[in-house]
Design an enzyme around this catalytic site. Structure first.
Site, PDB file in Angstrom:
ATOM      1  CB  THR A  72       6.878  47.697 -59.804  1.00  0.00           C
ATOM      2  OG1 THR A  72       7.353  46.353 -59.804  1.00  0.00           O
ATOM      3  CG2 THR A  72       5.795  47.556 -58.903  1.00  0.00           C
ATOM      4  CD  GLN A 181      11.271  37.711 -66.664  1.00  0.00           C
ATOM      5  OE1 GLN A 181      12.222  37.372 -67.371  1.00  0.00           O
ATOM      6  NE2 GLN A 181      11.401  38.102 -65.588  1.00  0.00           N
ATOM      7  CB  SER A 201      12.484  46.001 -65.559  1.00  0.00           C
ATOM      8  OG  SER A 201      13.215  46.055 -64.465  1.00  0.00           O
ATOM      9  CB  CYS A 327       2.990  31.568 -50.387  1.00  0.00           C
ATOM     10  SG  CYS A 327       1.179  31.487 -49.701  1.00  0.00           S
TER      11      CYS A 327
HETATM   12  N1  PLP Z   1       6.828  42.146 -64.444  1.00  0.00           N
HETATM   13  C1  PLP Z   1       7.409  40.866 -64.484  1.00  0.00           C
HETATM   14  C2  PLP Z   1       6.982  39.737 -65.571  1.00  0.00           C
HETATM   15  C3  PLP Z   1       8.529  40.625 -63.851  1.00  0.00           C
HETATM   16  O1  PLP Z   1       9.143  39.579 -63.988  1.00  0.00           O
HETATM   17  C4  PLP Z   1       9.166  41.615 -63.148  1.00  0.00           C
HETATM   18  C5  PLP Z   1      10.269  41.232 -62.136  1.00  0.00           C
HETATM   19  O2  PLP Z   1      10.263  40.263 -61.631  1.00  0.00           O
HETATM   20  C6  PLP Z   1       8.354  43.010 -63.159  1.00  0.00           C
HETATM   21  C7  PLP Z   1       7.434  43.109 -63.828  1.00  0.00           C
HETATM   22  C8  PLP Z   1       8.690  43.981 -62.030  1.00  0.00           C
HETATM   23  O3  PLP Z   1       9.857  44.526 -62.540  1.00  0.00           O
HETATM   24  P1  PLP Z   1      10.755  45.602 -61.800  1.00  0.00           P
HETATM   25  O4  PLP Z   1      11.491  44.934 -60.704  1.00  0.00           O
HETATM   26  O5  PLP Z   1      11.385  46.308 -62.717  1.00  0.00           O
HETATM   27  O6  PLP Z   1       9.726  46.485 -60.863  1.00  0.00           O
END
Ligand code: PLP
Length: 386
Positions: A72, A181, A201, A327
């Site tokens: 993020t 992913q 990540s 939601c």
């Molecule tokens: N992008 C995708 C496609 C994700 O699945 C996630 C996590 O769920 C993130 C970004 C965010 O990752 P992080 O938890 O390292 O901020």
């Protein structure tokens, strides 16, 4: 009770070797990499080796990798940093309707700051249309951002084709990819795919939480989001999470080396799950077919069953999965922009479950899930969704 963890797209268990590497960094090699003495130097060297390992997986240079606290942060840094830096060149940004909230929310902020955000169409499986992308690129398009593999339905976007199309239409347009992913599971090669920035990540790949890597192609300038001591060549200030980085590299390398047999195993698990649940009736795969999707994600719709209720029923049997939406809105695009973009209505979104595999998933986990689904579904079908 035996646990069956089937929510690996949310996070994964740290692998043993990453845990050991982290322990060593925390207890022995704990110096600050910015310190001038030997303890700092040792930590710095360990970081360099870890970055080299990750760079090798991506086929990039280690100097193009920046340690962050999560994907993020990488997304926020790159999208905001590039937009601000290139705002004199244009204000047009392209993205998709199937993005993770890290991208969606950053783009919302950029829209408030006066950037024009436009969305590329996708097909009924969620895959971005390269044709539409081409048609929407303009001379003032400064940035295209999208994910490689969608976290809800596992659709794989045609990143290489997109990179080529973007650079053909406007060589100045920056291409950013969320590879959270896909990294460690599929081939992610920024150079070949003509990617300028990419985020990953560690905790999705059997590494620890609190560690992300941002790839910024050499010579691409991105304004930092966090300023301070100038660590990570000024792009991300703050004392580095050395233990997280070293453990992440160990975990990523192991997962990457195992990716082909794991993909085969996960595909067979999907097929097993579908075979086992066929007799339940009214069970549908959302998004791409099992063969076309990323191997570790399957999204199933259990018609007329509220997935949140089913999720908790499964939890009672020690099975952990993820629901499409928590939601209460009745607008499909608010419940799940991804599922809405493939044509699901609010009720269908509320009936969808994501099941995701990891390196420790076993056939027993799938059979336990199937047993539990059989146990609960007849009862739950009495509850209809309004
Ligand atoms: N992008 C995708 C496609 C994700 O699945 C996630 C996590 O769920 C993130 C970004 C965010 O990752 P992080 O938890 O390292 O901020």
């Amino acid at each position: 009770m035996i646990e069956h963890y089937l929510d690996n797209a949310a996070t994964t268990r740290v692998c043993d070797s990453a845990f050991e590497a982290m322990k060593e960094m925390l207890l022995e090699n704990y110096g600050n990499p910015s310190s001038l003495h030997a303890k700092g130097y040792e930590a710095e060297k360990a970081m360099e080796r870890a970055k080299q390992t990750i760079a090798d997986i991506l086929s990039v240079e280690p100097k193009e990798l920046y340690l962050t606290s999560c994907a993020t942060e990488g997304t926020n840094t790159f999208l905001s940093g590039i937009a601000e830096h290139l705002s004199h060149q244009g204000k047009h940004i392209l993205s998709s309707k199937t993005e993770h909230s890290a991208t969606r929310e950053t783009l919302k902020r950029l829209a408030i700051q006066g950037f024009e955000i436009e969305y590329i169409n996708n097909d009924s499986t969620g895959k971005i249309s390269v044709e539409d992308l081409k048609a929407k690129i303009r001379p003032d398009t400064i940035l295209v951002t999208c994910l490689h593999v969608n976290n809800e339905i596992g659709v794989i976007n045609p990143i290489e084709e997109m990179g080529k199309a973007i650079k053909e239409e406007n060589a100045k347009t920056i291409f950013f990819v969320d590879a959270v992913q896909s990294f460690g599971k599929l081939e992610v090669k920024p150079r070949k795919m003509l990617i300028d920035g990419l985020t990953i990540s560690a905790h999705k790949c059997n590494g620890p939480k609190g560690t992300g890597i941002l790839y910024v192609k050499d010579k691409v300038f991105c304004k930092p989001l966090i300023v301070g001591g100038g660590q990570e060549k000024g792009l991300r200030s703050g004392t580095q999470n050395t233990a997280g980085l070293v453990a992440s590299a160990v975990a990523a390398k192991e997962l990457y080396d195992l990716r082909l047999p794991l993909a085969e195993k996960w595909q067979s698990f999907k097929q097993l799950l579908l075979n086992q649940t066929e007799d339940l009736g009214d069970v549908f795969v959302n998004g791409p077919s099992v063969e076309e999707a990323a191997p570790h994600i399957i999204n199933l719709r259990f018609e007329n069953i509220r997935s949140e209720v089913l999720l908790h029923a499964l939890e009672g049997d020690g099975i952990y999965v993820s629901s499409g939406s928590a939601c209460s809105s009745n607008k499909p695009e608010e419940k799940s922009p991804t599922l809405a973009s493939i044509g699901l209505n609010a009720q269908q979104i509320d009936s969808s479950l994501r099941i995701s595999f990891g390196r420790y998933t076993t056939e027993e986990d799938i059979l336990a899930l199937s047993d539990s689904l059989h146990k609960h579904i007849t009862l739950l079908r009495r509850f209809t969704i309004k």
